[in-house]
Design an enzyme around this catalytic site. Structure first.
Site, mmCIF file in Angstrom:
data_model
loop_
_atom_site.group_PDB
_atom_site.id
_atom_site.type_symbol
_atom_site.label_atom_id
_atom_site.label_comp_id
_atom_site.label_asym_id
_atom_site.label_seq_id
_atom_site.Cartn_x
_atom_site.Cartn_y
_atom_site.Cartn_z
ATOM 1 N N GLY A 274 33.848 43.086 43.124
ATOM 2 C CA GLY A 274 33.048 42.649 41.989
ATOM 3 C C GLY A 274 33.915 42.315 40.788
ATOM 4 C CB CYS A 275 33.296 40.136 37.888
ATOM 5 S SG CYS A 275 31.648 40.644 37.382
#
Lengths: 355, 355, 355, 355
Positions: free
Chosen positions: B156-157
């Protein structure tokens, strides 16, 4: 031109963003008349030379007069001068009359400790003898003292936001030792002079930290919260610049005993600020900048994690418009208190939506 | 139309921002040909229906075919599907051939612990039997395993950004217990669907926290850093949405023994990432989003305070473009590794300036 | 370090935004090696001193050498110097070798008419004898001449955008007399130096016209469209600055005979640009900046009103990224043509979405 | 709760941006008390549910009552309903009392010509019999009629801006035939509902035209300027959406006889607006949005080119905040006039700087 207003004010150092916001509020003030604005820039030009929103709104021009002369015949002087310049001009302003009141927006008279000032502002204090006469202008902490003060040092923008977010904990005796804080700020906090950090092509898409653990508002916050009950507070503060114009959002992290449940913390915050005209704990959401942008309101809030080993992480939030409650609006609020006026005079506008 | 490229890829779930960035990188990839894009939106329309920058750049259209069919005849499938949907389609994709490789951008296969997944994503896991086959796609931690993997769960970011900022501490055995983290993100992280939180009139002037202490990337980060050496890490994470489009800036606060001086910490960070193609420690400044926006580079950095009672506060910073190194770029990087290609293929562009 | 690339390039004047974009494209160019960057700023510092996205991406440093020395041993020199400075350095660059090619991004060699140059740029031309040797670098008009040229003057950002929007009308003999044009531009067009017009606090919420009817790109556009068939074109151009970073949207208004129906006009535009690698007429929408931001593509389009008294109002639209197709990207495109390379080399990236 | 204010107002349709701005101005109005807000959204919730800036500022809640009931006992109703809904509710509001005044912000009663309304708004007019009773609420044109009116149709945002920019020409008999106009607008003009056109990731970096030559404000402008002296005006209007929140900048191009020199035109504009409280011709610059953002002021200006063949191109500029002078502020201004109050009541704030 006789306005019939009860009091007269002068702004000294009126060509910056703090000056613009003070002038705006004074122009619509019901009880205080802005009689002159002194500046070393734009001398002889209309106020609109610095603030285009004032085009044809007022006949006042920037006057290139000494601060002492600007203070003649007025009830209050509002200082929008840079740090160290403000302190260097105070004596001549105070000498203009034995009763003229002063609200200073600079950092010069916020710290009681000269050594601390000189360490953080990297400059010899130009007027240390007056430090004792200044009241720190956070009405939520010092309202009665401000009412009686002749001289008020209006707080900084990060300082106001973080102090309001932590004040309930300080008063409850819950603030002690190391506290981690991140503050995110809009570009207007950097002032009116173009610079690499406010150059639109880069700023518009950037998030950037600066002065981590070294911001000059730290001692101001520490001194203030100590007065409210914090013990040996060690603020570890990291500011971040973000691509908006107005507003600060601050987040503080503390570890508290688990009995400080979310409900109890929320009650503490609501109770602390019940009756405060300009600080609110939003009912169904956390503080956000859009809600306070353009107004003198601050928002504070709290969120708490699950307990573990008898303790839980608690996060405290504060949001202000750095130029209003975090700056010139609070200066006007202080002026109102010092003159015995309604604290909300000229500050009642809830602000635009959307901002 | 024979491109002569060595490998073929399909994108499944290609109408979102992650899909757009994967498609963009594949279209200019020297060794991998994008042969089809499956989607339930825009079926039969050119890819430009979702990404106007692709207007007349490619003849591909969105195909309304099942994921298993999309996987036929390709070497690799890149999944841009939402959480839970990705996992529900994995079996049919894997069945398309015994060798087809999969890079999944969703959160479905990042956590090894099903219970953790179900607690944070609030959904029964649709395909728990495959969890053990997935490698977590952070090349700086798992490069060799990724090279050999058939299935990779791309991070994920927020997770990528925070993991890279803390990885050196974890490896050095310095990461333990409660750590406070703030992550600030641009609006593209919220995806392609308009919502109140991404409505321009409000977003453009807002700073707002959401899900404080409750973000679903927390367990992903904790699991990952534990593999790197963190002990009983308790991540206290507060995300903030800010008015930029692309980029994340994360700040972590830890308390370390005072012998971890600024110089020693900087050396640790430089050493950890020496030779890494996509992570850098800037020489004369701290990480900032503008420097990585539009590129697959991440920046990390460290600042440390003065010692006190044998300890000092240390702040760790990470910056990424959430759609590139924090998303689709890293997915392509994983694909490159899985196919035995140059890790930087199609990702060498340093990005625009100004962004 | 031997890259095996076929050609060598030097950038002279590489510390601005045009320089940054040229350097970026050269670093990923398959056939041209960037061997040096000359500048009077940042001498001895890495290129990242001007463009943080280049941090640790290249070992090149800014070299404080004369332009003539920078041109030694290279096949092509790309000039990112300011107006008048570029022309004053041309002689020594040309003298470096009898074959070195030059692409100039300044306005110095765009106008064939010295008097016009001196009127609009308010400066004596430093090198009028070379004007005749320069080809105007708009490939859609002059591709074959560019291929054979030793010297190319790359067009301005507004000029490129407006010329592409009007070129089909000029060729069709429909462009004559007074034409009204508005061009709206992002802040990167103002360059790298902070100024009042690019100060984020004001720029972020402003729309402001400047130099109405007086912009220096007007004669460039008029000369260029005359070559394509315009007769006595009187361009009335009003530029507006808007709060985005990259991009120009231009709108032109003309009055045409009613037989120029919307369908016929669209066919004219599609036909003109069929086969062009970097100009497209979007199929289902009008040109917009987000679709071309970060890429070398331009978009053009047309909308026409109802007929009245035998005529109808027709509006023409153009959109570019001012730093790419409107600047450094087009300079690279010209370089590619001059060196006999694929026109799209290093420019094939369709650009980010969202931008 | 008795405020002692002389008049009572109700807002009907108060959950949009127009409603928020009207409510804000009423809450600080010295003479008019806001007694209720009717809405079909947020029924029973505080006004802060739609406008977070109102959190704890007022005790009013959104009431789910019919418009006719909302109009009971008040002096004036302010309508913030969508087009066609406003007209469909007028009869019941008017029936609430024979004296209740109405200011309508929708487009329903702006056009005198039903056929024109039905062509542009694509809807049968729900209340054509009342059209003759409405005065068009542009004080600079209709101030005396507004003072006597029971019903006022407040102008649209583009309409206000363009009308003010062209009014002096219309009055001078200089406005005739085809006129080209570009209007650039911020995102708040699209209203409170999230949509693709206001999705932050795309809007923040975009310039995009929409409805070129087809905007529904065209007939409103044409009718209004005809009343002021325009002859057979054919407005060719192209709107553009830009990445700011508040503000419109309009540019009109006309060809005038050369005797209309810049000085003469400027004198005409100054003379037209001398004494107007809310329209100004800036002294040393052209109109810009930042100067009027957040205030009820409009700015207009003129620039003229060199003469040629007896004529010269003249460009006219107008700038407003679309939600204030272009919307709710002007509605309040109309209300003030209708109630015999100071036209500037609650509208004197010059607005923030920077905005």
């Amino acid at each position: 031109m006789a306005t019939g207003k009860r009091f007269k004010a002068a702004v000294v150092g009126g060509s910056g963003y703090g000056g613009a916001e003070m002038i705006r509020r004074l122009l619509v003030h019901p009880d205080v008349e802005l009689v002159r604005v002194a500046s070393i820039d734009f001398v002889g030009e209309p106020l609109a030379a610095a603030d285009p929103a004032l085009e044809q709104v007022t006949d006042l021009v920037f006057e290139g007069i000494p601060p002492g002369e600007a203070a003649q015949g007025v009830d209050v002087v509002l200082l929008g001068l840079p740090h160290t310049v403000a302190a260097s001009k105070l004596a001549e302003i105070a000498a203009a009359s034995p009763t003229v009141k002063v609200v200073d927006m600079s950092g010069d008279f916020r710290l009681k400790d000269v050594a601390s000032y000189e360490r953080w502002y990297k400059h010899t204090h130009p007027c240390p003898e007056r430090l004792k006469d200044f009241v720190y202008g956070l009405p939520e902490l010092n309202r009665e003292a401000i009412r009686k003060a002749r001289f008020v040092a209006s707080p900084g923008c990060f300082a106001t936001t973080i102090e309001l977010a932590l004040l309930p904990l300080a008063r409850a005796g819950l603030l002690e030792g190391v506290v981690h804080v991140q503050g995110i700020t809009g570009s207007s906090g950097s002032g009116v002079a173009p610079s690499a950090g406010t150059h639109h092509p880069v700023r518009a898409g950037n998030l950037r930290t600066y002065k981590p653990l070294e911001h000059q508002h730290v001692p101001e916050i520490t001194e203030t919260l100590a007065l409210a009950g914090a013990r040996d507070l060690q603020l570890r503060f990291v500011p971040v610049s973000a691509p908006l114009v107005r507003g600060i959002l601050a987040t503080a992290f503390v570890e508290l005993p688990e009995e400080w449940t979310p409900a109890r913390l929320e009650a503490l915050y609501r109770e602390t600020y019940a009756g405060e005209p300009f600080v609110r704990v939003p009912r169904k959401r956390l503080p956000e900048v859009a809600a306070v942008s353009g107004s003198n309101h601050a928002e504070v809030g709290v969120a708490a994690g699950a307990p573990r080993n008898g303790r839980r992480t608690v996060t405290l939030f504060g949001a202000t418009d750095n130029l209003v409650k975090g700056g010139a609006g609070q200066a006007i609020e202080n002026m109102n208190l010092m003159l015995g006026l309604d604290e909300k005079a000229s500050l009642a506008d809830p602000g635009p939506w959307p901002p």
